[in-house]
Design a protein around this motif. Structure first.
Motif, mmCIF file in Angstrom:
data_model
loop_
_atom_site.group_PDB
_atom_site.id
_atom_site.type_symbol
_atom_site.label_atom_id
_atom_site.label_comp_id
_atom_site.label_asym_id
_atom_site.label_seq_id
_atom_site.Cartn_x
_atom_site.Cartn_y
_atom_site.Cartn_z
ATOM 1 N N ASP A 1 -6.076 5.397 7.628
ATOM 2 C CA ASP A 1 -5.104 6.476 7.444
ATOM 3 C C ASP A 1 -4.569 6.892 8.814
ATOM 4 O O ASP A 1 -5.240 7.601 9.571
ATOM 5 C CB ASP A 1 -5.736 7.690 6.755
ATOM 6 C CG ASP A 1 -5.888 7.493 5.262
ATOM 7 O OD1 ASP A 1 -5.278 6.549 4.722
ATOM 8 O OD2 ASP A 1 -6.632 8.271 4.641
ATOM 9 N N ASP B 1 0.200 5.277 -1.221
ATOM 10 C CA ASP B 1 -0.962 5.828 -0.524
ATOM 11 C C ASP B 1 -0.492 6.459 0.790
ATOM 12 O O ASP B 1 -0.693 5.926 1.881
ATOM 13 C CB ASP B 1 -1.978 4.718 -0.274
ATOM 14 C CG ASP B 1 -3.355 5.273 0.077
ATOM 15 O OD1 ASP B 1 -3.446 6.490 0.366
ATOM 16 O OD2 ASP B 1 -4.335 4.501 0.077
ATOM 17 N N HIS C 1 -1.825 4.996 4.571
ATOM 18 C CA HIS C 1 -2.952 4.064 4.604
ATOM 19 C C HIS C 1 -2.420 2.671 4.926
ATOM 20 O O HIS C 1 -1.668 2.086 4.156
ATOM 21 C CB HIS C 1 -3.674 4.045 3.260
ATOM 22 C CG HIS C 1 -4.903 3.192 3.242
ATOM 23 N ND1 HIS C 1 -6.172 3.722 3.144
ATOM 24 C CD2 HIS C 1 -5.080 1.852 3.326
ATOM 25 C CE1 HIS C 1 -7.064 2.747 3.164
ATOM 26 N NE2 HIS C 1 -6.407 1.599 3.272
ATOM 27 N N ASN D 1 0.803 -1.213 0.000
ATOM 28 C CA ASN D 1 0.000 0.000 0.000
ATOM 29 C C ASN D 1 0.838 1.266 0.000
ATOM 30 O O ASN D 1 0.528 2.235 -0.685
ATOM 31 C CB ASN D 1 -0.896 -0.006 1.243
ATOM 32 C CG ASN D 1 -2.342 0.117 0.877
ATOM 33 O OD1 ASN D 1 -2.747 -0.364 -0.159
ATOM 34 N ND2 ASN D 1 -3.112 0.755 1.722
#
Length: 1288
Positions: free
Chosen positions: A845, A784, A868, A778
């Motif tokens: 998050d 992210d 994230h 991720n």
């Protein structure tokens, strides 16, 4: 053919040529090898009035000089006296940029015809609503019905390797991985497709199939048939690159098919211009820094041909083998600056870059190009000095070139006396015989100064303005140099700077000073160092094969050594054919290594014959990423051999040797003349010295200019230059101290621009550090995350352009935490939080916040990183449940805790918050891969630590009060820019009130009234009328609406401005409490961040008549499984969660004060997200899935005057029982068109079950338990159109 490595004793000539965009550089030697026999000159790369081809003209001029007789143009050149011709060329790069390569076709696996259109689904500029993606190079694309996949997947725990079985169509690939053949191509159908392409006149094709890096059989079949059909160029991705990752390999094969035929035609034209070439070695520089014979020279490997020559040039001439100080290459040319690094005595390669929108997967030197060169345009915008990225190029060129061009860096240097017009070629004007035009440059600077003084109510001089642009340019160049070195784990100040290129000498010392570098090295051939590097370069044969061996396996070493031996033999045979003896061949052996379960590999060089790959990999991993995994297996991805035929043209003496033996030159030589040069303190009478007339050992203290007909080197007052036989060494004696009263009200626009660069540099380097040190897909692959710098009150100062939804929301979070911890923070503390009540967006998050303190413990700044996390517990794997009703169902909720206390990472606390507490709620699990959470949290701490270090450096350089002053000033600048934009908007539409609305799929109403009271300077975004919060998860914390407004306003400016709190400071935001945009404590919010944020942005943009609705969605897709116990062995195994967001169509742009509208873009992430899609081959290697289709959803964009962009179709088949979830919007309410434009088509999510073949629409938000063979098909929305379709 002559031996390429020796200089012929019969005085046969050696010629090296670098054909650049503006100039072609030539260096030649009669064959003696002595420097005094070198011939060096430049000529225009394009001069059709005088010659057709610059390299041939260069050869002709060399022959005239050496043979002492005129040689007419237009006739073939007799090169019987030439031993070698070596060339670098920008031809392939220009073809890629100008899109004038060979028409070609692209053949790929069924379901992936649009792979290169979609790319990694990101948009290149997150703030440009008119999304401009590079178009693919191919003319047409065809699919071949074939498919293979990897049988095993790395998320299997424990990992078990399958065995090959012909009956089950399972075969061992070249990498050692087991491949399952799902569909073999039908030869008849392949021939039919190829004949159709051939009949359209196309003769060049590219073929890229899934997993062909390890199983190339299907590509070879197509290649064989294509040859039989008659195609003249066939580029198989498995030949072009043997590395995993379908997208870059496919891009590379198409680039090869597009560029190589052009290169071959050019080589033919060169050959046609030469005669008696049988005994001449003609070679070309590749992007990897090695020479290759013409018949092996490809477009793909020539993209960085010229810049690679520069790296070879300074590495061979300026690296001191005794002192071993690493070098930074600073090659500043006319349109751009190339930056590189050389250390440890060997060239450093990377294997994936993007050039002209094309992903290139092949070995190439690590060179970063910055849009700042002599022709970079100078502009005054929004109260800031800006340099580039636009360029005047060679035509019209700078204002001084007498073609009506704009002001550029070259003009600033000329105006300030930093160029010597007498030594500059007289090649300007209609007859190309006039000098630089100082008068035109002066006039334009005077006009620009008047404008700046009027805007600022100031009294700057034209000289101060020009000098300011130079300072801003220098800082703009220093920023990527810091990023390049720091990203590799090196301290930039521990390097020497090597200056070359036409403009380098005017900026090198100032750039070095900005970087904290003390020494600048300038070679006597600095202005043609790329050509000289080509002249000195070695011949290289390189081979690489994929591999999938665990390095610790018993027979791993034996198998790898066998592969090394085979590849070395193959390479040596090729070099021996070129006349190299074995004793003149150096061998470099590499393994491309990564930890099991990760996707970031490092190419590790075997330094000697000892087998130290494990320790070398571990050391490199720690240096570059900050950590190692002692308990994880090390996987060999590739075996690589680089065999180097040594040219031995020159033996370079270490710089320290002549420096130590320099004669003491006591008298300062007489300068040729003096001229007035403007430095920071004003004009100084500056001596100008001709380099060739200066004796070795001479020391010149600045100010001075050292110049000849090809280079101008400025030595400022705080530096001294030492002349060596082949070099100039410049030492920075002291640092320039900025003198300004921090309490004064005046703001220096030059310092404001410089601080803008420095603040953004901190945020960007934090992001680089986070990506490097993270472990999850991720963060490391999908990017992210976001990083930012805040003032002591928590106001946003600089946010790197990462994920848009984080932009404004992070400041809400930092302000809340700053209040909670007021007067309680101390050094060694780090806070972490994700709770929506204190500025969080959704629970995955997680924000990590580190305060910065002075030596007396005064709080100075905050830095923060938000990432994230793929799984933090809750009711479903991936922690993005589509049907959550309460906050606890979405995983770990952290209001405000200390992640680090007294410098100690609180791992037990993290485990309790992520695993123990979430699992106590009904139906919930703790984090399913806590090791990844801990690793990524540590990476966030490391990123913040990097930010603190950079802040401390900035404070040491400028002092805190001054920095704080400009932190506030840069926010004020942004506020002024936003207000000016809102005035333009109102003037264009003739109104000050704008009203808009939209509905979520559940019927929730989002209302917006924008009231822009220009007279009273009040600007209100009022969401009164918005529906109450929902018993679901599309509730959006207020931080999200703040973020959407900030993002939209920044986009509307349409120009580069610093992104900070100032963008929001003029705005009053009204949101009703308890609404879907300001929910109460404890409600579910995971969809608010990824769905409602998009809808709010759509509402803002259409309310202001800027853009029709985009897809209004992130199309969140998750799947995974929990951990458990193996029933046979009793061993525990980890679960996993996978998360992705899927692109769609962007809305059409409206006619507005910004200009005419535009068509929306297909298959791209829009507005509040810009995360990457995992490469298909990596996707299938890690997870038990097969991606059946990923293509554009044709016709899903609305039709109108300007069309909406199309969405995509993503079709995933599962190979194991898993839970799969979709969280999406726009499945009920379509993306709206504007002013008569059609709506975009709504999205749809389908579940196809293998056991009965049923197709079920699962709606926008659902979770299903899939079985092997089941498929989830996600069809994403298109964008709305603007205006009615024109009548035909």
């Amino acid at each position: 053919m002559s031996n390429a490595r020796t200089v012929d004793a019969g005085c046969r000539y050696s010629i090296a040529i670098d054909r650049g965009g503006t100039f072609t550089d030539v260096i030649a030697n009669r064959g003696s090898g002595r420097a005094e026999d070198d011939v060096v000159f430049k000529l225009l790369s394009v001069d059709p009035k005088n010659y057709k081809d610059a390299p041939l003209e260069g050869i002709r001029r060399v022959l005239e000089i050496f043979e002492g007789k005129p040689i007419p143009r237009g006739e073939p050149l007799d090169i019987s006296n030439v031993a070698s011709i070596r060339m670098g060329t920008t031809l392939a790069t220009n073809c890629a940029l100008e899109r004038n390569g060979e028409p070609c076709a692209f053949l790929t696996t069924k379901g992936f015809r649009d792979a290169l259109v979609i790319g990694d689904q990101t948009r290149p500029d997150i703030f440009d609503l008119n999304i401009r993606k590079s178009k693919p190079l191919y003319q047409l694309v065809e699919e071949i019905d074939e498919r293979v996949t990897l049988e095993d997947y790395s998320e299997q725990s424990p990992f078990i390797k399958s065995a090959a079985n012909d009956e089950e169509a399972k075969f061992e690939g070249k990498s050692g991985e087991i491949v399952r053949v799902i569909k073999t191509p039908d030869e008849t159908e392949v021939r039919k497709v190829l004949n159709a392409i051939y009949n359209k006149g196309i003769r060049s094709i590219a073929v890229a199939f899934m997993h062909s890096y390890t199983y190339p059989d299907h590509e070879k079949l197509v290649g064989r048939i294509a040859k039989e059909v008659g195609f003249t160029h066939i580029s198989l991705s498995s030949v072009v690159s043997t590395m995993i990752k379908y997208l870059p390999r496919a891009h590379s094969s198409v680039a090869d098919a597009y560029l190589t035929p052009v290169i071959k035609k050019y080589l033919d034209s060169i050959s046609a211009g030469l005669t008696n070439a049988e005994n001449t070695s003609i070679q070309f520089m590749q992007s990897d820094g090695g020479l290759v014979e013409g018949n092996k020279f490809s477009g793909l490997r020539s993209i960085l041909s010229g810049p690679a020559g520069g790296v070879v040039g300074y590495s061979r001439t300026c690296y001191d083998n005794k002192q071993k100080t690493a070098l930074i290459g600073f090659d500043m040319g006319g349109t751009s600056t190339d930056i590189s690094r050389y250390g440890n005595g060997k060239l450093e390669h990377i294997f994936e870059t993007t050039t002209a929108g094309i992903i290139i997967q092949s070995p190439q030197l690590d060179i970063s190009t910055v849009a700042a060169g002599g022709s970079s345009i100078l502009s005054w915008e929004n109260g800031l000095f800006k340099v580039g990225p636009r360029s005047a190029t060679a035509d019209p060129g700078p204002a001084a070139y007498r073609k009506g061009g704009p002001l550029t860096i070259t003009d600033a240097n000329l105006f300030l006396g930093r160029l010597v017009p007498q030594l500059f070629p007289h090649i300007f004007g209609p007859n190309e015989d006039q000098p630089l035009d100082l008068e035109a440059t002066t006039r334009l600077f005077e006009e620009l100064t008047q404008r700046i003084n009027k805007d600022l109510n100031a009294n700057m001089t034209p000289q101060e303005v020009a000098s300011g642009f130079i300072e801003v340019a220098n800082e703009g160049i220093a920023r990527p140099i810091r990023a390049l070195t720091e990203a590799k784990g090196f301290d930039v100040s521990k390097h020497d700077l090597v200056s070359f290129g036409g403009a380098g000498g005017q900026h090198a010392v100032s750039v070095a000073e900005a970087l904290g570098i003390n020494k600048v090295i300038i070679h006597r051939y600095s202005s043609i160092l790329s050509a000289y590097g080509i002249y000195l370069a070695d011949v290289v044969e390189e081979h690489q094969e994929p591999c999938s061996i665990v390095l610790s396996e018993v027979d791993a070493k034996q198998n790898i050594e066998h592969t090394f031996h085979r590849l070395i033999s193959k390479s040596n045979i090729e070099l021996e054919k070129q006349g190299f003896n074995k004793d003149a061949i150096a061998i470099e052996k590499y393994l491309n290594l990564r930890y099991e379960g990760t996707e970031t590999a490092l190419m590790i060089h075997q330094k000697d014959e000892r087998w130290n790959f494990v320790s070398d990999f571990t050391d490199n991993h720690k240096r570059e990423f900050g950590f190692a995994f002692p308990d994880k297996n090390i996987i060999v991805d590739d075996v690589r051999v680089r065999c180097i035929g040594k040219s031995e043209i020159m033996t370079q003496q270490s710089i320290s040797d002549p420096l130590a033996s320099l004669p003491a030159v006591k008298t300062i030589p007489q300068s040729d003349f003096t001229q007035e040069v403007y430095f920071k303190q004003g004009y100084a009478k500056t001596p100008v010295y001709t380099i060739d007339r200066m004796t070795a050992g001479t020391v010149i203290t600045g100010p001075a200019i050292l110049a000849d007909t090809t280079q101008t080197n400025v030595i400022p007052e705080n530096a001294k230059a030492t002349i060596l036989k082949s070099h100039i060494l410049v030492e920075v004696l002291d640092r320039t101290v900025v003198q300004e009263n921090p309490d004064g009200s005046d703001i220096d626009p030059i310092l404001l621009s410089i601080f803008g660069h420095r603040f953004m540099d901190i945020a960007e380097q934090m992001g680089t550090q986070l990506r490097k040190t993270s472990v999850s897909t991720n963060v490391k692959e999908r990017l992210d995350f976001s990083c930012a710098l805040f003032d002591p009150e928590g106001n946003l100062v600089a946010n790197a352009p990462h994920v848009p939804v984080h932009l404004g929301s992070m400041s809400t979070c930092i302000m809340a935490q700053a209040k909670l911890w007021r007067n309680r923070l101390k050094p060694g503390m780090v806070i972490f939080t994700n709770h929506p009540d204190v500025g969080g967006t959704h629970l995955p998050d997680i924000t990590v916040i580190t305060p910065s303190f002075s030596e007396d413990c005064q709080l100075l700044f905050y830095v923060a990183s938000r990432a994230h996390h793929a799984d933090i517990g809750g009711i479903l794997p991936g922690s993005v449940p589509p049907d959550s009703k309460e906050l606890y169902e979405e995983g770990a909720a952290i209001y405000s805790e200390l992640l680090v206390e007294d410098g100690i990472f609180q791992e037990d606390l993290v485990y309790d918050l992520f695993v123990t507490k979430p699992s106590q709620f009904p139906g919930c699990s703790g984090a399913r891969r806590i090791s990844d959470n801990i690793s990524d949290l540590k990476a966030q701490v490391a990123a913040n630590t990097k930010g603190i270090q950079l802040i401390n450096s900035l404070v040491g350089e400028y002092h805190y009060p001054l920095i704080l002053k400009y932190m506030n000033a840069i926010q004020d600048n942004a506020a002024s820019t936003i207000k000016a934009m809102l005035h333009k908007l109102c003037e264009h539409f003739g109104q000050t009130t704008f009203i808009g609305e939209d509905y979520m799929d559940d019927g929730s109403h989002i209302c917006l009234t924008v009231n822009l009271d220009l007279l009273n300077d009040k600007y209100t975004f009022d969401f009164t009328g918005t529906s109450p919060q929902v018993y679901g998860n599309t509730n959006a914390p207020t931080a999200i609406t703040n973020s959407a407004i900030l993002y939209s306003l920044r986009c509307l400016v349409g120009e580069e401005i610093p992104l900070n709190q100032g963008c929001l400071s003029p705005i009053t935001i009204k949101i009703p409490d308890g609404s879907i945009l300001s929910p109460c404590n404890g409600v579910a919010v995971v969809g608010g961040n990824v769905l409602t944020s998009q809808r709010v942005t759509d509402v803002i943009l259409k309310t202001l008549h800027v853009q029709a609705d985009s897809q209004g969605d992130c199309n969140n897709f998750t799947f995974g499984t929990g951990g458990g116990t193996d029933p046979q062995t009793g061993a525990h195994y980890d679960g996993f969660g996978y998360y992705e967001t899927i692109c769609g169509g962007s809305g059409a742009g409206c006619d507005s004060w910004r200009g005419p509208g535009w068509n929306g873009t297909a298959a791209v992430h829009t507005n509040m997200t810009n995360t990457r899609m995992t490469d298909t081959e990596v996707f299938e290697r890690r997870y038990p899935v097969i991606l059946r289709r990923f293509c554009v959803r044709q016709g899903s964009g609305g039709r109108g005057k300007y069309h909406g962009g199309d969405g995509v179709i993503r079709d995933v088949e599962f190979r194991l029982p898993l839970q799969a979830s979709v969280l999406s919007e726009r499945r009920v309410t379509a993306p709206h068109g504007l002013s008569g434009g059609e709506d975009g088509v709504r999205g749809q999510n389908s579940w196809i079950r293998l056991h009965n073949g049923t197709v079920t629409n699962i709606g926008g938000k659902n979770t299903v338990s899939v079985s092997p063979g089941d498929r989830i098909i996600i069809e994403t929305p298109g964008g709305g159109a603007f205006g009615p379709m024109p009548r035909i």
